[in-house]
Motif scaffolding. Structure first.
Motif, short mmCIF file in Angstrom:
data_model
loop_
_atom_site.label_atom_id
_atom_site.label_comp_id
_atom_site.label_asym_id
_atom_site.label_seq_id
_atom_site.Cartn_x
_atom_site.Cartn_y
_atom_site.Cartn_z
N VAL A 33 -8.77 14.23 -10.48
CA VAL A 33 -7.66 15.10 -10.07
C VAL A 33 -7.00 14.52 -8.83
CG1 VAL A 33 -8.71 17.19 -11.02
CG2 VAL A 33 -9.09 16.60 -8.64
N VAL A 35 -3.60 15.70 -5.87
CA VAL A 35 -2.69 16.77 -5.46
C VAL A 35 -1.41 16.17 -4.93
CG1 VAL A 35 -2.36 18.75 -3.94
CG2 VAL A 35 -4.62 18.30 -4.93
N ARG A 41 -1.51 20.27 -8.43
CA ARG A 41 -2.71 19.54 -8.84
C ARG A 41 -2.48 18.86 -10.19
NH1 ARG A 41 -8.90 21.40 -9.81
NH2 ARG A 41 -9.16 20.20 -11.70
N ASP A 43 -4.21 16.75 -13.36
CA ASP A 43 -5.43 16.44 -14.10
C ASP A 43 -5.18 15.17 -14.92
OD1 ASP A 43 -7.15 18.82 -13.53
OD2 ASP A 43 -5.41 19.84 -14.37
N TYR A 61 0.41 18.24 -14.89
CA TYR A 61 0.31 19.34 -13.94
C TYR A 61 0.21 20.61 -14.78
CZ TYR A 61 1.59 15.93 -10.45
OH TYR A 61 1.59 14.83 -9.63
#
Length: 94
Positions: A33, A35, A41, A43, A61
């Motif tokens: 992950v 940010v 965030r 993935d 996202y």
């Protein structure tokens, strides 16, 4: 081919493909992950084809910040995945 779409959204030089235009059978959630301060965030997904695996070549996202909601339900690629833009052929070339 991992994805094929004429409905991508381009953000910061990356094409975000709609989920339904992605070959999900080749992608596995990686657990990585990150940010982004304005999108939220991300993935990541590994690419798995023919017994080979390339880590973290795609991301999405899943719950972007409200001002970035236009990329929700979309996936972008990097790390050796080539995104090729194909323009329409001129009418006189057919």
């Amino acid at each position: 081919m991992i994805a094929d779409s004429d409905r991508t959204r381009r953000v910061e030089g990356n094409h975000y493909f709609p989920h339904e235009d992605v070959a999900w059978e080749h992608l596995r959630r990686s657990g990585t992950v990150s940010v982004c301060p304005w999108k939220g965030r991300a993935d990541y997904y590994d690419l798995e084809v023919g017994g080979a695996s390339v880590p973290d070549v795609a991301w999405e996202y899943r719950r972007p910040f409200p001002w970035a909601r236009f990329i929700r339900g979309r996936v972008a690629f990097w790390g050796g995945v080539e995104v090729v833009e194909v323009s329409d052929f001129p009418a006189d070339s057919v």
